[in-house]
Design a protein around this motif. Structure first.
Motif, PDB file in Angstrom:
ATOM      1  N   THR A 439      16.215  11.860 -25.465  1.00 34.32           N
ATOM      2  CA  THR A 439      16.000  13.245 -25.035  1.00 34.32           C
ATOM      3  C   THR A 439      15.542  13.266 -23.585  1.00 34.32           C
ATOM      4  N   TRP A 440      16.264  14.055 -22.757  1.00 33.86           N
ATOM      5  CA  TRP A 440      15.863  14.170 -21.354  1.00 33.86           C
ATOM      6  C   TRP A 440      14.613  15.047 -21.260  1.00 33.86           C
ATOM      7  N   GLU A 441      13.578  14.526 -20.606  1.00 31.95           N
ATOM      8  CA  GLU A 441      12.342  15.275 -20.408  1.00 31.95           C
ATOM      9  C   GLU A 441      12.114  15.449 -18.909  1.00 31.95           C
ATOM     10  N   TRP A 442      12.189  16.702 -18.443  1.00 34.15           N
ATOM     11  CA  TRP A 442      11.948  16.938 -17.024  1.00 34.15           C
ATOM     12  C   TRP A 442      10.531  16.541 -16.622  1.00 34.15           C
ATOM     13  N   ALA A 443       9.595  16.718 -17.533  1.00 37.48           N
ATOM     14  CA  ALA A 443       8.207  16.345 -17.239  1.00 37.48           C
ATOM     15  C   ALA A 443       8.101  14.836 -16.993  1.00 37.48           C
ATOM     16  N   LEU A 444       8.842  14.056 -17.788  1.00 37.28           N
ATOM     17  CA  LEU A 444       8.839  12.603 -17.613  1.00 37.28           C
ATOM     18  C   LEU A 444       9.499  12.220 -16.285  1.00 37.28           C
ATOM     19  N   ALA A 445      10.613  12.876 -15.939  1.00 38.25           N
ATOM     20  CA  ALA A 445      11.295  12.601 -14.668  1.00 38.25           C
ATOM     21  C   ALA A 445      10.381  12.915 -13.481  1.00 38.25           C
ATOM     22  N   LYS A 446       9.651  14.045 -13.571  1.00 45.70           N
ATOM     23  CA  LYS A 446       8.733  14.423 -12.498  1.00 45.70           C
ATOM     24  C   LYS A 446       7.609  13.393 -12.362  1.00 45.70           C
ATOM     25  N   ARG A 447       7.072  12.955 -13.509  1.00 47.43           N
ATOM     26  CA  ARG A 447       5.993  11.951 -13.454  1.00 47.43           C
ATOM     27  C   ARG A 447       6.496  10.647 -12.845  1.00 47.43           C
ATOM     28  N   ALA A 448       7.734  10.259 -13.163  1.00 45.93           N
ATOM     29  CA  ALA A 448       8.298   9.023 -12.603  1.00 45.93           C
ATOM     30  C   ALA A 448       8.380   9.116 -11.079  1.00 45.93           C
ATOM     31  N   ALA A 449       8.836  10.266 -10.566  1.00 45.93           N
ATOM     32  CA  ALA A 449       8.927  10.452  -9.108  1.00 45.93           C
ATOM     33  C   ALA A 449       7.543  10.396  -8.465  1.00 45.93           C
ATOM     34  N   LEU A 450       6.562  11.004  -9.122  1.00 43.76           N
ATOM     35  CA  LEU A 450       5.197  10.987  -8.580  1.00 43.76           C
ATOM     36  C   LEU A 450       4.578   9.595  -8.642  1.00 43.76           C
ATOM     37  N   LEU A 451       4.949   8.819  -9.651  1.00 42.85           N
ATOM     38  CA  LEU A 451       4.458   7.438  -9.737  1.00 42.85           C
ATOM     39  C   LEU A 451       5.004   6.597  -8.581  1.00 42.85           C
ATOM     40  N   ILE A 452       6.248   6.844  -8.184  1.00 36.40           N
ATOM     41  CA  ILE A 452       6.820   6.148  -7.021  1.00 36.40           C
ATOM     42  C   ILE A 452       6.032   6.509  -5.761  1.00 36.40           C
ATOM     43  N   VAL A 453       5.677   7.797  -5.622  1.00 39.74           N
ATOM     44  CA  VAL A 453       4.871   8.223  -4.473  1.00 39.74           C
ATOM     45  C   VAL A 453       3.517   7.524  -4.492  1.00 39.74           C
ATOM     46  N   ALA A 454       2.878   7.481  -5.650  1.00 41.23           N
ATOM     47  CA  ALA A 454       1.574   6.820  -5.769  1.00 41.23           C
ATOM     48  C   ALA A 454       1.674   5.334  -5.427  1.00 41.23           C
ATOM     49  N   ALA A 455       2.757   4.689  -5.878  1.00 43.96           N
ATOM     50  CA  ALA A 455       2.962   3.266  -5.573  1.00 43.96           C
ATOM     51  C   ALA A 455       3.212   3.062  -4.081  1.00 43.96           C
ATOM     52  N   ALA A 456       3.899   4.006  -3.443  1.00 44.78           N
ATOM     53  CA  ALA A 456       4.124   3.915  -1.995  1.00 44.78           C
ATOM     54  C   ALA A 456       2.814   4.031  -1.229  1.00 44.78           C
ATOM     55  N   LEU A 486      -7.187 -12.678  -2.458  1.00 44.58           N
ATOM     56  CA  LEU A 486      -6.019 -12.091  -3.119  1.00 44.58           C
ATOM     57  C   LEU A 486      -6.454 -11.229  -4.305  1.00 44.58           C
ATOM     58  N   GLY A 487      -7.424 -11.725  -5.058  1.00 41.03           N
ATOM     59  CA  GLY A 487      -7.929 -10.952  -6.186  1.00 41.03           C
ATOM     60  C   GLY A 487      -8.529  -9.626  -5.741  1.00 41.03           C
ATOM     61  N   LEU A 488      -9.296  -9.651  -4.650  1.00 41.58           N
ATOM     62  CA  LEU A 488      -9.900  -8.427  -4.114  1.00 41.58           C
ATOM     63  C   LEU A 488      -8.816  -7.453  -3.648  1.00 41.58           C
ATOM     64  N   LEU A 489      -7.810  -7.981  -2.972  1.00 45.06           N
ATOM     65  CA  LEU A 489      -6.720  -7.144  -2.465  1.00 45.06           C
ATOM     66  C   LEU A 489      -5.970  -6.474  -3.616  1.00 45.06           C
ATOM     67  N   ILE A 490      -5.721  -7.230  -4.676  1.00 51.33           N
ATOM     68  CA  ILE A 490      -5.030  -6.668  -5.843  1.00 51.33           C
ATOM     69  C   ILE A 490      -5.899  -5.618  -6.532  1.00 51.33           C
ATOM     70  N   ALA A 491      -7.201  -5.897  -6.647  1.00 53.93           N
ATOM     71  CA  ALA A 491      -8.109  -4.938  -7.288  1.00 53.93           C
ATOM     72  C   ALA A 491      -8.161  -3.620  -6.517  1.00 53.93           C
ATOM     73  N   VAL A 496      -6.370   2.125  -5.744  1.00 53.80           N
ATOM     74  CA  VAL A 496      -5.640   3.100  -4.932  1.00 53.80           C
ATOM     75  C   VAL A 496      -4.495   3.715  -5.743  1.00 53.80           C
ATOM     76  N   TYR A 497      -3.746   2.872  -6.453  1.00 55.78           N
ATOM     77  CA  TYR A 497      -2.607   3.372  -7.230  1.00 55.78           C
ATOM     78  C   TYR A 497      -3.054   4.334  -8.319  1.00 55.78           C
ATOM     79  N   PHE A 502      -3.290   9.720 -10.572  1.00 56.88           N
ATOM     80  CA  PHE A 502      -3.996  10.794 -11.268  1.00 56.88           C
ATOM     81  C   PHE A 502      -4.182  12.009 -10.369  1.00 56.88           C
ATOM     82  N   LEU A 503      -4.361  11.760  -9.079  1.00 59.61           N
ATOM     83  CA  LEU A 503      -4.597  12.872  -8.144  1.00 59.61           C
ATOM     84  C   LEU A 503      -3.373  13.757  -7.986  1.00 59.61           C
ATOM     85  N   ILE A 504      -2.191  13.144  -7.856  1.00 65.73           N
ATOM     86  CA  ILE A 504      -0.980  13.936  -7.589  1.00 65.73           C
ATOM     87  C   ILE A 504      -0.231  14.322  -8.860  1.00 65.73           C
TER      88      ILE A 504
END
Length: 526
Positions: A439-456, A486-491, A496-497, A502-504
């Motif tokens: 089932t296509w869920e527009w809400a899921l598609a929107k969240r996926a796009a926002l997750l890409i923004v958060a990862a960027a 490296l551990g600190l950088l990943i944490a 940040v992610y 959650f913010l956007i």
């Protein structure tokens, strides 16, 4: 138990296995680097590993689990036990025959399939044949292990099957410690590892067998007979075996092409081990848990529940793999430097393996989404459609790898594998949508796009912080300093992610709660 809690059970056990795998590869890099014995061992081990995926994980997680679930629904535990024994008798006989034939044909297999590039080096060629012969019975152990794991997963006993792979890494780490302690040469080290693989296969088989007994089942060895259930299993398993082993098939193609250049096979293997962490923890967990859940929902006549399961799995996959892909792309060199750069593994090796890892990062979401999408076909006993898509992906991988390898070397093979992964994902996703199984869920598609923004946003933070942390991540820095940095950088990156997501609105507490507390909605479909 909720879907995500089940993912966590399998993923947690898989994470333990992957951590031990990292330790193993770190010791391998120190002992063998990317030298000829590393190439020989990995080439010899890849072949039984390929067949493990073809005849074990791919075939039985795709074909056996839905049929086993159907037997439980229709005939209870006794019917499922009878079906298991029928399958076990045939599987044992077929595996024994395959093992004998492959052992006798090993020289031809090495020359034309496993590592054609070794044919010009008589020593490497001969050692590869002998090591592959020692390790090939691992296939038989692991195929029987996969069948029992499928039983355990269908019975909702996930832990024993998920923890069994740890034993391969534990045994191989023991062999490497012994080799380093005694100062063994690379050839002797490779032999210790080869025998360790066989021992580990026997241990894993013992672990899942004990798990099956603890789950209240037992398996007796019956004379092989082609019952209707077994015939149905084989009809489903043959295409599923090809599909389930698609990644291994692509890697074997890459290995055959890479065997013409020294160090290329080992470089691909070291990078493969890193991206296998998120692939294993998320992808394997989703695939293992989702298939029996979907099968049971569909057998019980609850298609809406099945659709909800599929979408929540995709949501879970994207939430975790999109940031992992960005991190692997940006931090590839630093990760390789910290994990591998010591002993026989030099700075030049870091640059090559790091470039391969960055490319695998691009393919990571696709590799994991495949694990979440294929059960949508398998649970409906459709194994032919994914097989056709796999054939397209293999052809693409082969053509791309042959085109790029002369110009790019090993990174070109990684580009080919990532491309094939994304093609498979698009074909699987669009077909499920077209058939109405997803089932296509527009809400899921929107969240996926926002997750890409958060990862960027996270990626930008990593690039910024890398400049300041560079002295503590440099090749000459102490190991503990590099690990801590490296551990600190990943944490920080994770903070940040998650904060950005959650913010956007890419993630919210409702999404987390919905996945954690998911209850069957069978009544809605009744």
């Amino acid at each position: 138990m909720s879907l995500v809690k089940k993912f966590a059970t399998v993923g947690g056990a898989t994470l333990g296995s992957r951590i031990f795998g990292f330790a193993r590869e770190t010791l391998m890099a120190a002992a063998l680097g990317t030298g000829p014995m590393a190439d020989v061992f990995y080439a010899a081990f890849r072949f039984p590993n390929l067949f493990r995926r073809l005849f074990a994980e791919g075939a039985f997680n795709a074909a056996f689990v839905p049929l086993f679930a159907k037997e439980i629904e229709a005939n209870g535990t006794d019917g499922a036990k009878r079906f298991s024994e029928e399958v076990f008798g045939v599987l044992f006989s077929v595996l024994l025959l395959i093992t004998i034939v492959m052992e006798l044909a090993m020289p031809l297999l090495v020359r034309f399939v496993i590592a054609p590039g070794f044919a010009d080096d008589p020593e490497k060629f001969s050692i590869t044949i002998r090591m592959a012969a020692v390790m090939f019975p691992y296939l038989m152990c692991m195929s029987l292990t996969a069948m029992m794991s499928g039983m355990l997963n269908s019975l909702h006993h996930f832990f024993a099957a998920a923890i069994a792979p740890v034993f391969l890494n534990v045994v191989m780490i023991g062999a490497l410690f012994y080799a380093l302690y005694t100062g063994a040469d690379p050839l002797a080290t490779a032999w210790y590892l080869s025998w360790g693989v066989l021992v580990a296969g026997l241990l894993q088989l013992a672990v899942v067998y004990v798990g099956v007994l603890a789950a209240g089942m037992s398996i007796g060895l019956r004379f092989p007979k082609m019952t209707p259930n077994v015939k149905r299993l084989l009809i489903l398993a043959v295409p599923a075996a090809v599909t389930g082993g698609i990644t291994q098939i692509n890697q074997l193609i890459g290995q055959a092409i890479a065997s013409s250049r020294d160090g290329a096979i080992a470089a691909l293997q070291y990078a493969d081990r890193i991206y296998q962490l998120p692939l294993g923890v998320v992808g394997v967990a989703v695939g293992v848990v989702l298939l029996p859940e979907l099968a049971r929902a569909l057998k019980a006549g609850h298609p809406r529940e099945a659709g909800n399961l599929q979408n929540r799995s995709i949501e879970f996959v994207l939430f975790l793999t999109i940031p992992a892909a960005f991190a692997l792309w940006i931090l590839s060199d630093e990760i390789i430097r910290v994990l591998y750069e010591r002993g026989a593994f030099h700075q030049e090796n870091t640059l090559v393996v790091g470039s391969i890892l960055a490319i695998y990062g691009i393919g990571l979401p696709a590799f994991v989404l495949i694990k979440a999408l294929q059960p949508g076909f398998y649970a409906r006993e459709d194994t032919k459609t994914p097989m056709r898509f796999s054939a397209i992906a293999v052809a693409t991988n082969c053509a791309t790898a042959l085109t790029l390898f002369p110009y790019m070397g090993a990174p070109g093979i990684a580009v080919a594998e990532a491309t094939a992964g994304w093609i498979s994902t698009v074909l699987l996703f669009t077909t499920l949508l077209r058939r109405g199984h997803l089932t296509w869920e527009w809400a899921l598609a929107k969240r996926a796009a926002l997750l890409i923004v958060a990862a960027a946003v996270m990626g930008a933070a990593i690039v910024f912080l890398k400049q300041y942390f560079a002295p503590w991540l440099a090749s000459g820095a102490p190991l503990l300093t590099k690990i801590g940095t490296l551990g600190l950088l990943i944490a920080i990156s994770m903070l940040v992610y998650f904060a950005a997501a959650f913010l956007i609105g890419g993630a919210n507490l409702g999404m987390i709660r919905r996945n954690l507390n998911r209850k069957p909605v069978a009544a809605e479909d009744a």
